[in-house]
Design a protein around this motif. Structure first.
Motif, short mmCIF file in Angstrom:
data_model
loop_
_atom_site.label_atom_id
_atom_site.label_comp_id
_atom_site.label_asym_id
_atom_site.label_seq_id
_atom_site.Cartn_x
_atom_site.Cartn_y
_atom_site.Cartn_z
N GLU A 402 0.80 -1.22 0.00
CA GLU A 402 0.00 0.00 0.00
C GLU A 402 0.84 1.27 0.00
O GLU A 402 0.36 2.34 -0.42
N HIS A 404 3.35 1.92 -1.90
CA HIS A 404 3.62 2.25 -3.31
C HIS A 404 2.60 1.51 -4.16
O HIS A 404 2.96 0.60 -4.92
N PRO A 405 1.35 1.89 -4.11
CA PRO A 405 0.31 1.10 -4.78
C PRO A 405 0.51 0.97 -6.28
O PRO A 405 0.20 -0.07 -6.87
N GLU A 406 1.05 2.02 -6.92
CA GLU A 406 1.21 1.97 -8.37
C GLU A 406 2.26 0.94 -8.78
O GLU A 406 2.22 0.42 -9.89
N LEU A 407 3.19 0.63 -7.90
CA LEU A 407 4.26 -0.32 -8.20
C LEU A 407 4.07 -1.67 -7.52
O LEU A 407 4.31 -2.72 -8.14
N GLU A 409 1.22 -2.84 -5.54
CA GLU A 409 -0.10 -3.41 -5.27
C GLU A 409 -0.70 -3.99 -6.56
O GLU A 409 -0.77 -3.31 -7.59
N ARG A 410 -1.12 -5.27 -6.50
CA ARG A 410 -1.79 -5.92 -7.63
C ARG A 410 -2.81 -6.93 -7.11
O ARG A 410 -2.53 -7.68 -6.18
N HIS A 449 1.73 -8.91 -11.65
CA HIS A 449 3.17 -8.71 -11.46
C HIS A 449 4.00 -9.68 -12.29
O HIS A 449 5.24 -9.66 -12.19
N ILE A 472 10.70 -2.85 -10.88
CA ILE A 472 9.98 -2.17 -9.80
C ILE A 472 10.92 -1.82 -8.65
O ILE A 472 10.96 -0.67 -8.16
N GLN A 475 13.43 0.98 -9.40
CA GLN A 475 12.88 2.32 -9.27
C GLN A 475 12.78 2.73 -7.80
O GLN A 475 13.16 3.85 -7.42
#
Length: 618
Positions: A402, A404-407, A409-410, A449, A472, A475
């Protein structure tokens, strides 16, 4: 055996012999059947098997790190083999025609970094071309803190499970993972052998038990056994080691983050070391311990006066977070303070969300707290503190990414929200490798992912052998290093295996569900989970049983302290498993549709990681 049953059995044997003399295409011949109803009492047999399970639990079949106890392990496992063979021999004395026959496959590894033997053993009944295998294992995870429980002495307790309500529990290492279920398969085989003794139906099928000895360190034996004995592959293999019934398993990723050790600070209070006990990466640690030092005895003594209260009042990143129990040892003053946090709840790293909801990960609690103290300049921001800040900023106390949800969270249509990609922090070492701080994670990841999507139709491993985590984490680490100061954090990551998806309307899952419904009156639930099983990558294998719900915490405590088998639940699972085998015997000559694996291009083939086994893929 009562006389009336002897007469009944004798009559059936005569009938079976008469049947075998008839032509197979004689429509007037009665269909052969079991000599006595199969599976009627197998659940009660399990409920009466405490002493048998106690002997199995007493065998210390866990492996220490670096295989340090391999001699003892081999001796204990051989004792299990010998005990089961003796039971089978005694059982066979009561059989007239069909006996359960032991088998074994055992090959020296020749590698000090792997177990001494690739070793699989078991029993077989019947000699038909069709085969059903029941696959369990007798190796266990490490015992954990033996100061707080006796892992190798099976004891009785009571507890309430989500499925079965309040019931008896048998407590001991391996009781539910997987010695209790393994014993259940042995009882099933004996029940089937009694029921079908002399029946021609056993000429159509072979019923096989498989006992693995390396499941908890990556199923090294099963992989090699399957590769070298492809002709022995079953038409249906049931991995009796998880839940009813698994339609999907997440991918597994294993990153290691590293930070070079630096010279200790010369002023202030700092974290001198922070360590978890050595152990498998798929198990949450029993505890985490930090040593704080200072150039000022007064400053250290002042911190010792209130650090326990500071921890109790710390807000973390969630007001409802359940922090691990903290103890403060001041016996080392004026030179040092030792902080220790203790695990609570489920310790299987495939379900860190369950531990967070009902327990506590000691590593997560301690590193988040100390990272905050470094940010507040209560302690010096040295190398260990920076690793704590990295943990705090990247994951915090949460398990679904949560922060880094864009990276991170899936979730998807199979691994739904609340059951998506999870992150378990399991090991942190600043010693005995003084040159670096290393952080190990166990990641169980959803479809999004992975490098290749699911086509929605095929079954088995997704195409492609890599996840997206290399990019991921690259970054995330770059962003942290840009502002953190000091030496940069680096990382390596390996995709252990891709997600494995099964269709709930597929032929294998449907057969399991039908047998489940025959016993319970309801179709089997379709579970998508993080734990890895020996069914992964083999479309004719399916993980089914022995638990009925996915609760890994109390009172079951899967992989944890006071691991327990819920007796009534496991007895019911034994009956369902027996029903699966009984149905397969009766339907052995029928045509069974095959599960369909998708076709992958050469550049995206389904395969396990080529990285050297570090084990613990489960």
């Amino acid at each position: 055996m009562r006389l009336s049953r002897l007469v009944h059995v004798g009559w059936i044997v005569v009938a079976a012999l008469a049947y075998s003399a008839c032509r197979e295409d004689d429509a007037l011949s009665p269909a052969p059947s079991a000599a006595a109803p199969a599976c009627d009492d197998v659940d009660a047999e399990f409920e009466g098997s405490f002493d048998a399970l106690a002997r199995l639990v007493a065998a210390e079949t866990y492996r220490a790190e670096q295989f340090a106890n391999e001699d003892a392990f081999v001796t204990s496992m051989q004792a299990v083999v010998d005990d089961l063979k003796a039971q089978a021999q005694q059982f066979n004395e009561g059989q007239k025609t069909h006996r359960i026959e032991p088998w074994e496959w055992k090959v020296e590894s020749g590698n000090a970094a792997e177990p001494r033997y690739y070793w699989v053993f078991g029993f077989r009944l019947g000699n038909g071309p069709r085969k059903i295998s029941l696959n369990t294992h007798f190796d266990t995870v490490s015992p954990g803190d033996t100061d707080v429980w006796e892992p190798f002495v099976l004891t009785k307790s009571r507890g309430e499970t989500k499925h079965g309500g309040e019931q008896d529990l048998w407590v001991g290492r391996g009781a539910i993972d997987d010695k209790g279920p393994a014993l259940a398969t042995f009882l099933v085989l004996k029940d089937i052998a009694r029921a079908y003794d002399g029946s021609p139906l056993l000429d159509d099928i072979t019923v096989e038990l498989i006992f693995d000895t390396t499941e908890e360190i990556g199923a090294m034996s099963m992989r090699r056994y399957r590769e070298e004995n492809a002709e022995e592959a079953a038409d249906l293999e049931i991995i009796f080691d998880t839940f009813w019934a698994v339609r999907a398993e997440k991918g597994i990723e294993r990153p290691v983050f590293t930070l070079p050790r630096e010279a200790p600070p010369t002023a202030g209070v700092w974290i001198d070391s922070l360590n978890t006990p050595s152990g498998p990466v798929n198990q949450l640690p029993d505890r985490a311990e930090a040593i704080l030092r200072s150039d000022s005895p007064e400053a250290l003594e002042e911190l010792a006066l209130h650090i326990e209260a500071d921890y109790a009042d710390h807000p973390f990143d969630d007001p409802s977070y359940r922090r691990a129990e903290l103890t403060v040892d001041t016996s080392g003053l004026p030179d040092a303070i030792k902080l220790t946090t203790l695990v609570a709840g489920a310790q299987h790293a495939s379900v860190p969300q369950e531990n967070r909801a009902n327990g506590a990960n000691p590593l997560v609690s301690l590193t988040n707290f100390l990272g905050a103290l470094a940010e507040e300049e209560v302690i010096v921001d040295n190398d260990v503190a920076r690793m704590c800040r990295f943990i705090k900023s990247t994951w915090g106390t949460r398990t679904f990414g949560e922060a880094h949800p864009e990276l991170l969270e899936r979730h998807d249509e199979v691994f739904t929200e609340g059951n998506g990609t999870t992150y378990a922090l399991t090991r942190l070492y600043t010693e005995p490798e003084p040159g670096a701080i290393t952080l190990n994670l166990d990641i169980r990841y959803a479809i999004g992912h992975h490098s290749q999507p699911w086509d929605g139709e095929s079954e088995g491993l997704l195409c492609g052998d890599a996840s997206e985590f290399a990019g991921i984490f690259g970054q995330i680490v770059d962003e942290f290093n840009a502002t953190s100061g000091g030496a940069p954090i680096t990382f390596e990551t390996a995709t252990r295996i891709a997600p494995d998806i099964r269709r709930v309307d597929g032929p294998t899952f449907s057969r399991i569900s039908s047998a489940f419904e025959e016993v319970t009156g309801e179709p089997a639930p379709a579970v998508a989970m993080g734990a890895g099983t020996d069914a992964k990558a083999y479309v004719k294998a399916i993980a089914a049983g022995a638990l009925f719900d996915t609760t890994f915490g109390a009172p079951v405590n899967y992989h944890g302290i006071r691991e327990a088998a819920p007796v009534r639940d496991l007895a019911l699972s034994t009956k369902i498993l027996c029903s699966v085998v009984d149905r397969e015997i009766k339907q052995a000559k029928e045509e069974h549709p095959e599960p369909v694996a998708g076709v992958c291009g050469a550049s995206s083939a389904r395969k396990r990681s080529s990285v050297t086994d570090d084990g613990h893929d489960h």
